[in-house]
Structures are given as C-alpha cells and as structure tokens.
Write a protein that holds these residues in place. Structure first.
Motif, mmCIF file in Angstrom:
data_model
loop_
_atom_site.group_PDB
_atom_site.id
_atom_site.type_symbol
_atom_site.label_atom_id
_atom_site.label_comp_id
_atom_site.label_asym_id
_atom_site.label_seq_id
_atom_site.Cartn_x
_atom_site.Cartn_y
_atom_site.Cartn_z
ATOM 1 N N SER A 126 -0.358 11.071 -5.158
ATOM 2 C CA SER A 126 -1.211 12.245 -5.404
ATOM 3 C C SER A 126 -1.078 12.775 -6.831
ATOM 4 O O SER A 126 -1.764 13.735 -7.181
ATOM 5 C CB SER A 126 -0.901 13.351 -4.403
ATOM 6 N N PHE A 127 -0.197 12.182 -7.638
ATOM 7 C CA PHE A 127 -0.291 12.424 -9.070
ATOM 8 C C PHE A 127 -1.382 11.476 -9.542
ATOM 9 O O PHE A 127 -1.133 10.397 -10.101
ATOM 10 C CB PHE A 127 1.036 12.143 -9.782
ATOM 11 N N GLY A 131 0.503 8.804 -11.509
ATOM 12 C CA GLY A 131 1.885 9.040 -11.918
ATOM 13 C C GLY A 131 2.830 8.393 -10.910
ATOM 14 O O GLY A 131 2.765 8.695 -9.712
ATOM 15 N N GLU A 185 2.754 -2.989 4.003
ATOM 16 C CA GLU A 185 2.531 -1.691 4.653
ATOM 17 C C GLU A 185 1.220 -1.658 5.432
ATOM 18 O O GLU A 185 1.056 -0.863 6.357
ATOM 19 C CB GLU A 185 2.538 -0.551 3.620
ATOM 20 N N LYS A 242 8.581 2.448 -8.570
ATOM 21 C CA LYS A 242 8.234 2.147 -7.185
ATOM 22 C C LYS A 242 7.398 0.868 -7.167
ATOM 23 O O LYS A 242 6.775 0.491 -8.168
ATOM 24 C CB LYS A 242 7.466 3.325 -6.581
ATOM 25 N N LYS A 282 12.151 3.719 -8.696
ATOM 26 C CA LYS A 282 12.816 3.108 -7.535
ATOM 27 C C LYS A 282 13.725 2.064 -8.165
ATOM 28 O O LYS A 282 13.259 1.017 -8.594
ATOM 29 C CB LYS A 282 11.775 2.472 -6.626
ATOM 30 N N ARG A 316 -4.016 16.594 -1.246
ATOM 31 C CA ARG A 316 -2.611 17.000 -1.078
ATOM 32 C C ARG A 316 -2.464 18.454 -1.489
ATOM 33 O O ARG A 316 -2.960 18.882 -2.547
ATOM 34 C CB ARG A 316 -1.738 16.100 -1.966
ATOM 35 N N ALA A 349 0.849 -1.198 0.000
ATOM 36 C CA ALA A 349 0.000 0.000 0.000
ATOM 37 C C ALA A 349 0.874 1.234 0.000
ATOM 38 O O ALA A 349 1.896 1.271 0.696
ATOM 39 C CB ALA A 349 -0.908 0.010 1.230
HETATM 40 C C1 LIG Z 1 0.476 12.185 0.118
HETATM 41 C C2 LIG Z 1 1.556 11.519 -0.698
HETATM 42 C C3 LIG Z 1 1.467 11.517 -2.065
HETATM 43 C C4 LIG Z 1 2.451 10.888 -2.842
HETATM 44 N N1 LIG Z 1 2.325 10.907 -4.199
HETATM 45 C C5 LIG Z 1 3.240 10.287 -4.965
HETATM 46 C C6 LIG Z 1 3.087 10.273 -6.386
HETATM 47 O O1 LIG Z 1 2.124 10.803 -6.954
HETATM 48 N N2 LIG Z 1 4.043 9.617 -7.105
HETATM 49 C C7 LIG Z 1 5.101 8.986 -6.512
HETATM 50 O O2 LIG Z 1 5.928 8.394 -7.213
HETATM 51 N N3 LIG Z 1 5.259 8.981 -5.165
HETATM 52 C C8 LIG Z 1 4.352 9.603 -4.390
HETATM 53 N N4 LIG Z 1 4.487 9.597 -3.024
HETATM 54 C C9 LIG Z 1 5.588 8.843 -2.415
HETATM 55 C C10 LIG Z 1 5.247 7.344 -2.295
HETATM 56 O O3 LIG Z 1 4.062 7.136 -1.554
HETATM 57 C C11 LIG Z 1 6.413 6.620 -1.586
HETATM 58 O O4 LIG Z 1 7.574 6.733 -2.383
HETATM 59 C C12 LIG Z 1 6.120 5.174 -1.270
HETATM 60 O O5 LIG Z 1 7.157 4.635 -0.464
HETATM 61 C C13 LIG Z 1 6.014 4.318 -2.524
HETATM 62 O O6 LIG Z 1 5.693 3.018 -2.106
HETATM 63 P P1 LIG Z 1 5.774 1.742 -3.034
HETATM 64 O O7 LIG Z 1 7.219 1.606 -3.516
HETATM 65 O O8 LIG Z 1 5.336 0.642 -2.115
HETATM 66 O O9 LIG Z 1 4.821 1.955 -4.166
HETATM 67 C C14 LIG Z 1 3.550 10.246 -2.224
HETATM 68 C C15 LIG Z 1 3.657 10.283 -0.816
HETATM 69 C C16 LIG Z 1 2.674 10.913 -0.065
HETATM 70 C C17 LIG Z 1 2.791 10.952 1.439
#
Ligand SMILES: Cc1cc2nc3c(=O)[nH]c(=O)nc-3n(C[C@H](O)[C@H](O)[C@H](O)COP(=O)(O)O)c2cc1C
Length: 212
Positions: free
Chosen positions: A44-45, A59, A106, A68, A63, A181, A40
């Motif tokens: 916010s893109f 979006g 998560e 990611k 990573k 956001r 999880a």
């Molecule tokens: C409110 C919020 C919005 C986020 N929006 C984005 C986004 O639009 N794109 C992005 O790449 N990371 C975004 N992030 C960061 C990811 O949530 C973060 O890198 C997370 O560890 C990714 O997890 P995953 O590798 O399990 O997908 C955001 C973080 C927060 C707190």
C-alpha cells in the motif's frame, strides 16, 4: 503538534505516515522468482505518479538479506503486475500478505487463479478487475534495506464488465469495487463514498470575483 522526523525512530515515522496518508490504494503485486514460481503480495506504499508515460511507484521493505521477495524479483527480472484489490478478494489478498518463505506460490495458498499477461512474464490475478502490466524503470535503494520501485505501465487489463466505452477509455469505476488501506493493523476503506466537486477554471474564478 510538530513531529520532526530527525528526532523520530523509523517505527515512529512509519506510524505517522500510515496513520495520516490515507486512504492508500493497494498494489497486489505479482512477480516471478528465479525458478519461475509466481509470487503475490499486497503493497500500500503505492500510487500512480505520472499519466504519460504511465508510471506507478511501490515502496518495498526489507527481508534480510535483501528486499521482500517482490522487490528482489522485480530487481532481478525487471517485470511485475499490479493487480488492484476488489472487496470480494480482500480475504485472499490478506492471505498473500503472510510472511511465506521465498519459493512459496501465494496464489496457490490463497486459492487464486493466475492468468497469462500479454507484455510481461508474471501472471495477473483473475480475481482482480484491473491489472497493470509493468516494466521496471528504476529501483531506488533507500536506507535500512528499503527501496522504491518505479514502473512503467505497458498495458491495462480491465474486466470487460467494467468498461463503459472502450474507444473513450470510460471505465465504470464504482463497479471495480476496489478497497484501500486505512490506519490500524487491519483497517481498510471502500471506494463507494464519493464526493463530487468540479474543477474551477481561471476564467470562472475571475468572473466570480468580478461579480462579487
Ligand atoms: C494491505 C497491505 C499492505 C501492505 N503494504 C506494504 C508496503 O507498502 N510495503 C511493504 O514492504 N510491505 C507491505 N505489506 C506487507 C507485505 O505484503 C508482506 O510483508 C508480504 O509478506 C511480502 O511478501 P513478499 O516477500 O512475497 O513480497 C502490506 C501488507 C498488507 C496486508
């Protein structure tokens, strides 16, 4: 002042986007990794981009060596759930944004409750009042290891307490208590500051002109 993207660094264009395109809804995305472990994270893109078929876009950043975890899980499985974020779950949402390594659940880290979805394998989050069960339509790879995911919404799961009239699809939107956001490292907004402005039909506009 003009900011020409051709002359800006990736960091600068990112800063300009996230400090001007506000508020943004937050997709709290649940996916499954290759071993079936839930993942999880908030994104916010994100927005709804078509009503019929119902389509959302997300979006996703890099990573190394790929996207990611959310992005790689969607690329592999073609399925995800977008849970929308109520204020009461904001802190848990923030925990799921921690850069955990792949394989970490998560939902467990944040003390959240998974519920089975109906059309896709990833679970939805019980603490969210709205979950969109989605199937990948297209994953568009962009420069520098980023990507945009387009997903078709197969089903909406909405908290019964927030449904006013199911036959007309009337939802008690304020009761959802969603947040969005804003700018800055920790900026969010409530969705309670509503502004009312009915649309104007062409006939009304022309009648006003004739009267004036
Ligand atoms: C409110 C919020 C919005 C986020 N929006 C984005 C986004 O639009 N794109 C992005 O790449 N990371 C975004 N992030 C960061 C990811 O949530 C973060 O890198 C997370 O560890 C990714 O997890 P995953 O590798 O399990 O997908 C955001 C973080 C927060 C707190």
């Amino acid at each position: 002042m003009l900011f020409d993207c051709a002359a800006l660094s990736p960091e600068s264009t990112y800063k300009l986007l996230v400090s001007t395109v506000v508020p943004r809804p937050i997709a709290w995305v649940t996916t499954l990794d290759a071993e079936g472990v839930p993942n999880a994270a908030p994104y916010s893109f994100f927005n709804a981009v078509c009503g019929s078929p119902p389509v959302v876009c997300i979006g996703i950043g890099p990573k190394k060596p790929g996207l990611k975890d959310t992005g790689e899980n969607i690329r592999r499985s073609g399925e995800f759930v977008v849970n929308l974020v109520p204020e009461k779950a904001a802190r848990a949402m923030n925990v799921t944004a921690i850069d955990f390594p792949p394989g970490v659940n998560e939902l467990v880290e944040a003390g959240l409750t998974p519920l089975p979805s109906t059309h896709v394998a990833p679970p939805r989050i019980a603490e969210s009042p709205v979950a969109l069960e989605c199937r990948l339509l297209q994953l568009v790879d962009l420069a520098a290891g980023r990507a945009v995911v387009l997903g078709e919404v197969l089903a909406f799961q909405i908290d019964d307490a927030c449904v006013l009239d199911a036959s007309r699809c009337y939802i008690d939107t304020p009761r959802l208590g969603l947040i969005g956001r804003m700018h800055g490292a920790g900026g969010y907004v409530r969705t309670t500051d509503r502004l009312e402005m009915p649309r104007i039909s062409l006939a009304d506009w022309q009648a006003r002109g004739a009267a004036g």
